[in-house]
Motif scaffolding. Sequence first.
Motif: not given
Length: 52
Positions: A17-22, A27-35
């Motif tokens: 199955r597809g990859a998971e977003i970890n 910090r990683r959540r903020l970078i993802f949401m900013a993107g």
Amino acid sequence: MAEPGDEAPHYSAEDARGAEINLRTRRRRLIFMAGLAAFVLFVIVIRLLAWS
């Protein structure tokens, strides 16, 4: 070149199955949401410029 007896590895549906977003850290959540927000803003700006 592959040998005649070689077979491709078999993966179960669960393993393939597809990859998971970890996003384990804040910090990683903020970078993802900013993107995501930057992409949406980019699309809005392009749309506005296209109408001018």
